[in-house]
Design a protein around this motif. Structure first.
Motif: not given
Length: 187
Positions: A96-100, A114-116, A119, A137-138, A140
């Motif tokens: 569950n990572l956000a990718l930017t 970013n895993d919440g 980072t 963007e995400v 899993q």
């Protein structure tokens, strides 16, 4: 792949430690190939924060004919940050990572994970086979090789499946569904 052409990551099956081999020529071995290594004439060095074995020729690395299965270590960004210098370039699995970031929104260049809670960055090689793919963007599930360059820690995926595998499967499951049945029970 997403690693320098002359490097091989060697991780023993079932172990949470790995090392880099720097070849004098381009690596031609496939992923998950078991090898025996003749270390005669080689040199163990620390370079930019990573341990490497240098001065190895391709003829000193012999495939055994066996395919190995390296299970990624399930972890989180905080643990990778704390343990990377001890683990070396092991294969890890994050959830569950956000990718930017990325160059032009693509899987190319520097990308933040970013895993919440924490980072880290990843470095997509400009010549990787997925450098023209759109950056999701995400993710899993995100699988990658832990790398250290100076004081910066990266988690670099080996291929496109390492970043998108479960995200695509989930989408396909919902897209293919035609009806849903529920078993209702009275209490």
């Amino acid at each position: 792949g997403n690693i320098e052409d002359n490097l091989i990551v060697v991780q023993e099956e079932g172990r949470d430690a790995a090392i880099l081999l720097e070849l004098s020529q381009t690596n031609t071995l496939g992923v998950n190939t078991e090898v025996t290594i003749d270390l005669n004439g080689s040199e163990l060095v620390e370079e930019n924060g990573e341990l490497k074995i240098k001065n190895i020729n391709a003829d000193q690395i012999k495939p055994t004919g066996r395919t190995v299965s390296i299970t990624p270590k399930s972890t989180n960004i905080s643990s990778v940050t704390a343990e990377a210098k001890y683990w070396g370039p092991i294969l890890v699995r994050l959830e569950n990572l956000a990718l930017t970031g990325g160059q032009g929104g693509l899987m190319n260049g520097l990308v933040n994970l970013n895993d919440g809670i924490a980072t880290l960055s990843t470095q997509f090689q400009n010549n990787s086979i997925f450098s023209s793919e759109e950056l999701p963007e995400v993710a899993q599930t995100y699988i990658g090789i832990v790398r250290v360059k100076d004081e910066t820690i990266f988690i670099n995926p080996r291929n496109l499946d390492d970043v998108l595998a479960l995200a695509n499967e989930t989408n396909e499951d919902f897209e293919m569904a035609t009806s849903t049945n529920y078993d209702v029970k009275s209490l």
